[in-house]
Design a protein around this motif. Structure first.
Motif, PDB file in Angstrom:
ATOM      1  N   ASP A 233      13.007  -3.858   7.221  1.00 15.16           N
ATOM      2  CA  ASP A 233      13.874  -4.998   7.521  1.00 15.16           C
ATOM      3  C   ASP A 233      13.251  -5.949   8.541  1.00 15.16           C
ATOM      4  OD1 ASP A 233      14.437  -2.490   9.029  1.00 15.16           O
ATOM      5  OD2 ASP A 233      15.624  -3.830  10.294  1.00 15.16           O
ATOM      6  N   HIS A 234      12.550  -5.382   9.533  1.00 17.98           N
ATOM      7  CA  HIS A 234      11.982  -6.239  10.582  1.00 17.98           C
ATOM      8  C   HIS A 234      10.813  -7.077  10.064  1.00 17.98           C
ATOM      9  CE1 HIS A 234       9.841  -2.573  10.371  1.00 17.98           C
ATOM     10  NE2 HIS A 234       9.870  -2.168  11.642  1.00 17.98           N
ATOM     11  N   LEU A 235      10.025  -6.515   9.162  1.00 13.06           N
ATOM     12  CA  LEU A 235       8.941  -7.300   8.554  1.00 13.06           C
ATOM     13  C   LEU A 235       9.532  -8.452   7.738  1.00 13.06           C
ATOM     14  CD1 LEU A 235       6.457  -4.581   7.188  1.00 13.06           C
ATOM     15  CD2 LEU A 235       6.134  -6.047   9.177  1.00 13.06           C
ATOM     16  N   ALA A 236      10.584  -8.133   6.961  1.00 17.27           N
ATOM     17  CA  ALA A 236      11.202  -9.167   6.121  1.00 17.27           C
ATOM     18  C   ALA A 236      11.816 -10.267   6.990  1.00 17.27           C
ATOM     19  CB  ALA A 236      12.261  -8.546   5.220  1.00 17.27           C
ATOM     20  N   ALA A 237      12.470  -9.858   8.092  1.00 20.11           N
ATOM     21  CA  ALA A 237      13.111 -10.852   8.962  1.00 20.11           C
ATOM     22  C   ALA A 237      12.085 -11.828   9.526  1.00 20.11           C
ATOM     23  CB  ALA A 237      13.857 -10.142  10.089  1.00 20.11           C
ATOM     24  N   ASP A 238      10.887 -11.336   9.799  1.00 16.22           N
ATOM     25  CA  ASP A 238       9.819 -12.196  10.352  1.00 16.22           C
ATOM     26  C   ASP A 238       8.940 -12.804   9.261  1.00 16.22           C
ATOM     27  OD1 ASP A 238      10.778 -11.581  12.818  1.00 16.22           O
ATOM     28  OD2 ASP A 238       9.070 -10.361  13.468  1.00 16.22           O
ATOM     29  N   LYS A 239       9.315 -12.567   7.989  1.00 12.66           N
ATOM     30  CA  LYS A 239       8.524 -13.069   6.845  1.00 12.66           C
ATOM     31  C   LYS A 239       7.064 -12.627   6.910  1.00 12.66           C
ATOM     32  CE  LYS A 239      11.271 -17.175   5.613  1.00 12.66           C
ATOM     33  NZ  LYS A 239      12.543 -16.694   6.106  1.00 12.66           N
ATOM     34  N   VAL A 240       6.881 -11.385   7.343  1.00 13.64           N
ATOM     35  CA  VAL A 240       5.528 -10.804   7.368  1.00 13.64           C
ATOM     36  C   VAL A 240       5.314 -10.087   6.038  1.00 13.64           C
ATOM     37  CG1 VAL A 240       4.033  -9.105   8.469  1.00 13.64           C
ATOM     38  CG2 VAL A 240       5.515 -10.560   9.869  1.00 13.64           C
ATOM     39  N   TYR A 241       4.558 -10.697   5.164  1.00 15.41           N
ATOM     40  CA  TYR A 241       4.350 -10.142   3.826  1.00 15.41           C
ATOM     41  C   TYR A 241       2.951  -9.553   3.652  1.00 15.41           C
ATOM     42  CZ  TYR A 241       8.492 -13.049   3.058  1.00 15.41           C
ATOM     43  OH  TYR A 241       9.737 -13.631   3.161  1.00 15.41           O
ATOM     44  N   LYS A 242       2.039  -9.914   4.567  1.00 12.54           N
ATOM     45  CA  LYS A 242       0.678  -9.358   4.543  1.00 12.54           C
ATOM     46  C   LYS A 242       0.359  -8.895   5.954  1.00 12.54           C
ATOM     47  CE  LYS A 242      -1.376 -13.046   2.343  1.00 12.54           C
ATOM     48  NZ  LYS A 242      -2.510 -13.808   1.787  1.00 12.54           N
ATOM     49  N   PHE A 243      -0.192  -7.732   6.080  1.00 15.00           N
ATOM     50  CA  PHE A 243      -0.423  -7.185   7.416  1.00 15.00           C
ATOM     51  C   PHE A 243      -1.516  -6.120   7.357  1.00 15.00           C
ATOM     52  CE2 PHE A 243       3.245  -5.357   5.245  1.00 15.00           C
ATOM     53  CZ  PHE A 243       2.914  -4.020   5.159  1.00 15.00           C
ATOM     54  N   ALA A 244      -1.943  -5.686   8.531  1.00  9.41           N
ATOM     55  CA  ALA A 244      -2.849  -4.537   8.597  1.00  9.41           C
ATOM     56  C   ALA A 244      -1.986  -3.285   8.640  1.00  9.41           C
ATOM     57  CB  ALA A 244      -3.724  -4.621   9.843  1.00  9.41           C
ATOM     58  N   PHE A 245      -2.268  -2.347   7.762  1.00 13.75           N
ATOM     59  CA  PHE A 245      -1.495  -1.101   7.697  1.00 13.75           C
ATOM     60  C   PHE A 245      -2.334   0.015   8.309  1.00 13.75           C
ATOM     61  CE2 PHE A 245      -0.595   2.859   5.288  1.00 13.75           C
ATOM     62  CZ  PHE A 245       0.697   3.061   5.746  1.00 13.75           C
ATOM     63  N   VAL A 246      -1.740   0.745   9.250  1.00 12.82           N
ATOM     64  CA  VAL A 246      -2.474   1.799   9.950  1.00 12.82           C
ATOM     65  C   VAL A 246      -1.627   3.070   9.955  1.00 12.82           C
ATOM     66  CG1 VAL A 246      -3.663   2.438  12.082  1.00 12.82           C
ATOM     67  CG2 VAL A 246      -3.478   0.021  11.464  1.00 12.82           C
ATOM     68  N   PHE A 247      -2.206   4.146   9.442  1.00 11.03           N
ATOM     69  CA  PHE A 247      -1.469   5.414   9.426  1.00 11.03           C
ATOM     70  C   PHE A 247      -2.455   6.567   9.276  1.00 11.03           C
ATOM     71  CE2 PHE A 247       1.050   8.651   6.901  1.00 11.03           C
ATOM     72  CZ  PHE A 247       1.779   9.097   7.991  1.00 11.03           C
ATOM     73  N   SER A 248      -2.328   7.533  10.153  1.00 13.03           N
ATOM     74  CA  SER A 248      -3.160   8.722  10.052  1.00 13.03           C
ATOM     75  C   SER A 248      -2.263   9.926   9.797  1.00 13.03           C
ATOM     76  CB  SER A 248      -3.962   8.918  11.347  1.00 13.03           C
ATOM     77  OG  SER A 248      -4.834  10.001  11.191  1.00 13.03           O
ATOM     78  N   PRO A 249      -2.189  10.383   8.544  1.00 14.93           N
ATOM     79  CA  PRO A 249      -1.364  11.567   8.264  1.00 14.93           C
ATOM     80  C   PRO A 249      -1.825  12.740   9.136  1.00 14.93           C
ATOM     81  CG  PRO A 249      -2.139  10.557   6.222  1.00 14.93           C
ATOM     82  CD  PRO A 249      -2.871   9.881   7.340  1.00 14.93           C
ATOM     83  N   LEU A 250      -0.897  13.558   9.583  1.00 14.13           N
ATOM     84  CA  LEU A 250      -1.276  14.726  10.393  1.00 14.13           C
ATOM     85  C   LEU A 250      -2.118  15.672   9.533  1.00 14.13           C
ATOM     86  CD1 LEU A 250       2.029  15.669  12.276  1.00 14.13           C
ATOM     87  CD2 LEU A 250       0.176  14.151  12.995  1.00 14.13           C
TER      88      LEU A 250
END
Ligand code: UVW
Length: 379
Positions: free
Chosen positions: A346-363
């Protein structure tokens, strides 16, 4: 105390971990009942009555997304990391090029008692002692630890590893060599590590396709704001089509060229922000999401992970009542594409952020089926 209500001194929160499972079983039972009505065979699998076709050819399940043999993988016959093969300096630098403001968005939800859970999964956290330890030293250091009992990779915000979902092919009942996962790895491969001293049965973790194998994600993220497109929360059983995804791109000033190989893609349905911890029974009763058509379209783009603000990312119940979680099989089992469930968008949509850097390190949980965590988007 006379009853539970008095004992809890007015706390009215339902015991979600006990009451949430029936609604999710209902839709699967509904599918099973529909199938039984036309003469197919249903079997009990754990507590869930999943639909099982009566006949299937060797290595396949006819009439389903698993109808053709899906191995060896594009990354070679021994591969265990699937679409995280895309991760590398190129995806990292591409993601960095999308950072404009530096604003960081947490996509993860809080892990807590009362959160919606699938089936009979549980979340039980306890702090032993008060404090757990100490005091030590002249400075009197004290500390807390926690004990956690849960399906660590399969509750709350959850990343599905490649050992999570497979397909039982013809003759597979009781024959692990006919239970087939990503890249043709079988139930035998996942559960048996040889014989003799030191051999394990897989009871202490999957021997192959454990989540510890996958690479950390640093890549571009693409949001399809489907709830924004429709101007409302989508409903359970409502399928997001390729036309919807293309309409999102147009509305967001983007093109298909924005979905590059290795991208994380996610779709916002509004289900999570409206129902999570607010109406858990409805949240669990089914969900909107992509179906087989959109899943195959995203596969053709070479994505690395599909994510959404719902508990299974895909439309439930599936419009085809004979299918149970087909998108899970298309992504994880057929193509080694990961799945990330119950994220905030919801927060990305509210700020109209449709392209971003995605960062995630699965445990890196050795032998684990998935991982909890707090993925982030950097805008
Ligand atoms: C199943 O485990 C069937 O679903 P999920 O990955 O949504 O938890």
């Amino acid at each position: 105390m006379a009853d539970d209500k008095q004992e809890l001194e007015g706390v009215t929160q339902p015991r979600t971990q006990e009451i949430e499972s029936p609604p999710r079983r209902d839709f699967i039972r509904g599918a099973a009942a529909a199938t039984a009505a036309v003469g197919a065979v249903t079997v009990a699998m754990h507590e869930l009555d999943l639909v099982k076709p009566a006949e299937a050819a060797e290595g396949t399940i006819d009439g389903t997304p698993m109808a053709q043999k899906w191995w060896p993988s594009r990354w070679g016959k021994d591969d265990q990391i699937g679409a995280t093969n895309w991760m590398g300096p190129k995806t990292t630098m591409d993601a960095v090029s999308l950072i404009r403001t530096g604003k960081v968005y947490s996509l993860g939800r809080v892990y807590e008692f009362g959160m919606p859970l699938f089936g009979q999964r549980a979340w039980v956290l306890r702090i032993p002692g008060n404090p757990t330890g100490g005091a030590y030293g002249k400075n009197q250091t004290i500390w807390h630890d926690e004990i956690l009992t849960t399906e660590i990779g399969q509750v709350g915000t959850q990343f599905d590893g490649l050992g999570h979902i497979g397909c039982r092919t013809a003759g597979g009942m009781g024959d692990k060599s006919k239970e087939i996962y990503y890249n043709g790895h079988t139930g035998v491969d996942l559960h048996n590590a040889g014989t003799g001293p030191g051999a394990t049965s897989g009871a202490y973790g999957l021997v192959k396709l454990g989540v510890e194998n996958v690479r950390p994600f640093f890549c571009r993220g693409i949001l399809f704001d489907v709830a924004g497109l429709k101007g409302r929360m989508l409903d359970k059983g409502e399928e997001i089509t390729v036309a919807d995804l293309k309409a999102c791109l147009a509305r967001q000033g983007m093109t298909e060229a924005d979905i590059t190989e290795g991208a994380m893609v996610c779709w916002r349905t509004g289900w999570g922000e409206n129902l999570w911890m607010k109406d858990n029974a409805r949240f669990n009763s089914g969900e909107p999401g992509i179906g087989v058509e959109a899943a195959n379209w995203l596969v053709s783009k070479g994505i690395s992970v599909g994510a959404a603000d719902v508990w299974a990312i895909e439309v439930v119940p599936n419009p085809d009542p004979d299918l149970a979680f087909p998108v899970h099989q298309i992504f994880l089992t057929r193509n080694g594409i990961h799945i990330l469930e119950n994220i905030r968008l919801d927060h990305l949509a509210a700020d109209k952020v449709y392209k971003f850097a995605f960062v995630f390190s699965p445990l890196p949980i050795k032998g684990g089926t998935g991982s909890p965590g707090n993925p982030i988007a950097v805008a």
